[in-house]
Design a protein around this motif. Structure first.
Motif, PDB file in Angstrom:
ATOM      1  N   ILE A 154       0.852  -1.178   0.000  1.00  9.00           N
ATOM      2  CA  ILE A 154       0.000   0.000   0.000  1.00  9.00           C
ATOM      3  C   ILE A 154       0.890   1.231   0.000  1.00  9.00           C
ATOM      4  CG2 ILE A 154      -1.878  -1.202   1.157  1.00  9.00           C
ATOM      5  CD1 ILE A 154      -1.112   0.047   3.742  1.00  9.00           C
ATOM      6  N   VAL A 155       0.324   2.358  -0.403  1.00 12.15           N
ATOM      7  CA  VAL A 155       1.084   3.593  -0.566  1.00 12.15           C
ATOM      8  C   VAL A 155       0.459   4.682   0.293  1.00 12.15           C
ATOM      9  CG1 VAL A 155       1.753   5.409  -2.199  1.00 12.15           C
ATOM     10  CG2 VAL A 155       1.783   3.008  -2.917  1.00 12.15           C
ATOM     11  N   VAL A 156       1.304   5.496   0.934  1.00 13.03           N
ATOM     12  CA  VAL A 156       0.818   6.657   1.667  1.00 13.03           C
ATOM     13  C   VAL A 156       1.599   7.882   1.218  1.00 13.03           C
ATOM     14  CG1 VAL A 156       2.385   6.244   3.637  1.00 13.03           C
ATOM     15  CG2 VAL A 156       0.327   7.651   3.936  1.00 13.03           C
ATOM     16  N   GLY A 157       0.869   8.960   0.961  1.00 11.40           N
ATOM     17  CA  GLY A 157       1.510  10.232   0.659  1.00 11.40           C
ATOM     18  C   GLY A 157       1.912  10.903   1.960  1.00 11.40           C
ATOM     19  N   VAL A 158       3.163  11.322   2.051  1.00  9.62           N
ATOM     20  CA  VAL A 158       3.717  11.848   3.304  1.00  9.62           C
ATOM     21  C   VAL A 158       3.955  13.343   3.202  1.00  9.62           C
ATOM     22  CG1 VAL A 158       5.605  11.692   4.967  1.00  9.62           C
ATOM     23  CG2 VAL A 158       4.796   9.627   3.803  1.00  9.62           C
ATOM     24  N   ALA A 161       5.438  16.219   8.315  1.00  8.81           N
ATOM     25  CA  ALA A 161       5.339  15.897   9.740  1.00  8.81           C
ATOM     26  C   ALA A 161       4.481  14.652   9.885  1.00  8.81           C
ATOM     27  CB  ALA A 161       4.715  17.064  10.511  1.00  8.81           C
ATOM     28  N   PRO A 162       4.587  13.932  11.010  1.00  3.47           N
ATOM     29  CA  PRO A 162       3.705  12.778  11.224  1.00  3.47           C
ATOM     30  C   PRO A 162       2.236  13.213  11.144  1.00  3.47           C
ATOM     31  CG  PRO A 162       5.474  12.812  12.844  1.00  3.47           C
ATOM     32  CD  PRO A 162       5.545  14.126  12.114  1.00  3.47           C
ATOM     33  N   THR A 163       1.434  12.450  10.463  1.00  3.09           N
ATOM     34  CA  THR A 163       0.039  12.814  10.253  1.00  3.09           C
ATOM     35  C   THR A 163      -0.866  11.637  10.571  1.00  3.09           C
ATOM     36  OG1 THR A 163       0.066  12.089   7.942  1.00  3.09           O
ATOM     37  CG2 THR A 163       0.685  14.394   8.381  1.00  3.09           C
ATOM     38  N   ALA A 164      -2.165  11.938  10.657  1.00  5.06           N
ATOM     39  CA  ALA A 164      -3.141  10.876  10.873  1.00  5.06           C
ATOM     40  C   ALA A 164      -3.121   9.881   9.721  1.00  5.06           C
ATOM     41  CB  ALA A 164      -4.534  11.487  11.027  1.00  5.06           C
ATOM     42  N   ALA A 165      -2.866  10.365   8.501  1.00  4.12           N
ATOM     43  CA  ALA A 165      -2.815   9.465   7.349  1.00  4.12           C
ATOM     44  C   ALA A 165      -1.681   8.462   7.485  1.00  4.12           C
ATOM     45  CB  ALA A 165      -2.658  10.270   6.062  1.00  4.12           C
ATOM     46  N   VAL A 166      -0.519   8.918   7.949  1.00  2.00           N
ATOM     47  CA  VAL A 166       0.621   8.016   8.128  1.00  2.00           C
ATOM     48  C   VAL A 166       0.320   6.995   9.219  1.00  2.00           C
ATOM     49  CG1 VAL A 166       3.023   7.887   8.881  1.00  2.00           C
ATOM     50  CG2 VAL A 166       2.328   9.650   7.258  1.00  2.00           C
ATOM     51  N   LEU A 250      -3.734  -0.139  -2.279  1.00  2.00           N
ATOM     52  CA  LEU A 250      -4.447   0.921  -1.569  1.00  2.00           C
ATOM     53  C   LEU A 250      -3.576   2.167  -1.575  1.00  2.00           C
ATOM     54  CD1 LEU A 250      -7.108   1.266   0.128  1.00  2.00           C
ATOM     55  CD2 LEU A 250      -5.706   0.864   2.156  1.00  2.00           C
ATOM     56  N   LEU A 251      -4.197   3.328  -1.750  1.00  2.00           N
ATOM     57  CA  LEU A 251      -3.503   4.610  -1.680  1.00  2.00           C
ATOM     58  C   LEU A 251      -4.131   5.426  -0.557  1.00  2.00           C
ATOM     59  CD1 LEU A 251      -1.622   6.862  -2.724  1.00  2.00           C
ATOM     60  CD2 LEU A 251      -3.411   7.449  -4.389  1.00  2.00           C
ATOM     61  N   ILE A 252      -3.300   5.942   0.344  1.00  2.00           N
ATOM     62  CA  ILE A 252      -3.772   6.687   1.504  1.00  2.00           C
ATOM     63  C   ILE A 252      -3.259   8.114   1.439  1.00  2.00           C
ATOM     64  CG2 ILE A 252      -3.753   6.804   4.034  1.00  2.00           C
ATOM     65  CD1 ILE A 252      -3.122   3.725   3.931  1.00  2.00           C
ATOM     66  N   VAL A 253      -4.169   9.078   1.574  1.00  2.00           N
ATOM     67  CA  VAL A 253      -3.801  10.485   1.584  1.00  2.00           C
ATOM     68  C   VAL A 253      -4.505  11.168   2.746  1.00  2.00           C
ATOM     69  CG1 VAL A 253      -3.398  10.606  -0.906  1.00  2.00           C
ATOM     70  CG2 VAL A 253      -5.674  11.116  -0.009  1.00  2.00           C
ATOM     71  N   VAL A 281      -7.984   5.965   0.299  1.00  2.00           N
ATOM     72  CA  VAL A 281      -8.472   6.327   1.626  1.00  2.00           C
ATOM     73  C   VAL A 281      -8.120   7.789   1.879  1.00  2.00           C
ATOM     74  CG1 VAL A 281      -8.528   5.777   4.073  1.00  2.00           C
ATOM     75  CG2 VAL A 281      -7.944   3.994   2.407  1.00  2.00           C
ATOM     76  N   VAL A 282      -9.120   8.583   2.239  1.00  2.00           N
ATOM     77  CA  VAL A 282      -8.895   9.970   2.638  1.00  2.00           C
ATOM     78  C   VAL A 282      -9.043  10.024   4.152  1.00  2.00           C
ATOM     79  CG1 VAL A 282      -9.680  12.357   2.443  1.00  2.00           C
ATOM     80  CG2 VAL A 282      -9.756  10.851   0.448  1.00  2.00           C
ATOM     81  N   VAL A 283      -7.950  10.403   4.829  1.00  2.00           N
ATOM     82  CA  VAL A 283      -7.923  10.405   6.303  1.00  2.00           C
ATOM     83  C   VAL A 283      -7.937  11.846   6.808  1.00  2.00           C
ATOM     84  CG1 VAL A 283      -6.659   9.662   8.351  1.00  2.00           C
ATOM     85  CG2 VAL A 283      -6.582   8.271   6.258  1.00  2.00           C
ATOM     86  N   PRO A 284      -8.954  12.237   7.576  1.00  2.00           N
ATOM     87  CA  PRO A 284      -8.999  13.622   8.081  1.00  2.00           C
ATOM     88  C   PRO A 284      -8.009  13.833   9.212  1.00  2.00           C
ATOM     89  CG  PRO A 284     -10.843  12.376   8.971  1.00  2.00           C
ATOM     90  CD  PRO A 284     -10.127  11.455   8.005  1.00  2.00           C
ATOM     91  N   GLU A 285      -7.363  14.987   9.214  1.00  2.00           N
ATOM     92  CA  GLU A 285      -6.519  15.368  10.335  1.00  2.00           C
ATOM     93  C   GLU A 285      -7.421  15.869  11.462  1.00  2.00           C
ATOM     94  OE1 GLU A 285      -3.228  15.029  10.733  1.00  2.00           O
ATOM     95  OE2 GLU A 285      -3.245  13.995   8.811  1.00  2.00           O
ATOM     96  N   PRO A 286      -7.066  15.593  12.722  1.00  2.00           N
ATOM     97  CA  PRO A 286      -7.884  16.083  13.822  1.00  2.00           C
ATOM     98  C   PRO A 286      -7.886  17.614  13.855  1.00  2.00           C
ATOM     99  CG  PRO A 286      -5.979  14.822  14.620  1.00  2.00           C
ATOM    100  CD  PRO A 286      -5.914  14.813  13.135  1.00  2.00           C
TER     101      PRO A 286
END
Length: 287
Positions: A154-158, A161-166, A250-253, A281-286
């Motif tokens: 799977i792939v995550v866009g970084v 800084a550390p993020t909820a997506a990571v 899977l691609l996570i952003v 997957v679109v992950v919202p930041e808090p």
């Protein structure tokens, strides 16, 4: 039991493919699956019923659509806890509301006719922009399964800084036993110059080294059990991630915190949702 996984259905084939994926994911998460049909969906997206739902558009009741979706979920996972809900609300409102008490919301692409896998429906786009939990949009040339199919990473866009997506990507990689490719895009302004006489390699090298350093910082808390691949690539972030999605499972952003105009998708998330070669997957930041 963990928070339920929500999947939105409208009787279309793309939404039933989303059910396939969601059922697999629910098993991985050891969660129940809640199938939601919002009765006003057709008002927004138009009729396009899957053959297995039966009947013709306008003559199929909500319970028929939900029953077909439940059968689809149980086809491969007979022991999966499945519930259904017919919600008399606009689909955007219904799925965003359901997402407040869910581990994630899963939706399909929703175009029309032969364009169903090329266009992203307004419901999917709005839910991805507004939900409080991660939103998975099932698209791309895949087998509708959350695992398998030869897609072993799977792939995550970084970001920088550390993020909820990571953090989400770490957990998803561990659940699947998959490798995680963390990608950081970088660009060098066309006319940039470097004036320091001791610096060699040109401005491109400086930008690449900076991106590599930022990537390391963002991944500093990576769990040891995650098989992590680090990669920097020159180019716009949306282009780099689209290329990475072609052979990924899977691609996570991430999705930025709401601004003055409320929740919205950034350019990167908006573009990959429309053109990715795999589920996104679109992950919202808090907030």
């Amino acid at each position: 039991m963990n928070l339920p996984l929500i999947v939105g259905v409208d009787g279309s084939e793309p939404s039933l493919r989303a059910v396939d994926w969601a059922a697999d994911e629910a098993v991985l998460r050891r969660a129940s699956l809640r199938i939601v049909y919002a009765s006003l969906w057709e008002r927004y997206e138009g009729p396009a019923l899957a053959p297995e739902v039966g009947g013709t558009s306008g003559r199929v009741a909500a319970e028929d659509i939900l029953a077909a979706a439940a059968r689809r979920a149980l086809r491969h996972h007979a022991e999966l806890p499945v519930t259904t809900a017919d919600v008399l609300k606009e689909p955007e409102y219904a799925l965003v509301r359901e997402g407040r008490d869910a581990s994630a919301v899963v939706v399909g692409t929703r175009g029309r006719s032969g364009l169903a896998d090329l266009l992203l429906g307004s419901v999917s786009l709005t839910v991805a922009a507004r939900a409080d939990c991660p939103v998975v949009v099932i698209r791309g040339n895949h087998n509708s399964r959350a695992v398998g199919g030869g897609q072993d990473h799977i792939v995550v866009g970084v970001a920088d800084a550390p993020t909820a997506a990571v953090r989400f990507a770490y957990e998803e990689a561990k659940r699947r036993g998959a490798a995680l490719e963390a990608v950081r895009a970088w660009r060098c302004p066309r006319h940039e110059t470097v004036g320091h006489p001791l610096l060699t390699g040109g401005p491109e090298r400086l930008h690449e080294e900076r991106a590599a350093k930022e990537l390391e910082q963002a991944l500093a808390d990576a769990p040891l059990e995650v098989r992590l691949r680090r990669r920097t690539a020159e180019g716009p972030a949306h282009g780099v991630l689209l290329a990475a999605s072609r052979d990924a499972g899977l691609l996570i952003v991430g999705r930025r915190r709401p601004g003055r105009l409320g929740p919205h998708l950034g350019r990167v998330a908006h573009t990959v949702l429309h053109h990715s070669g795999c589920p996104v997957v679109v992950v919202p930041e808090p907030e």
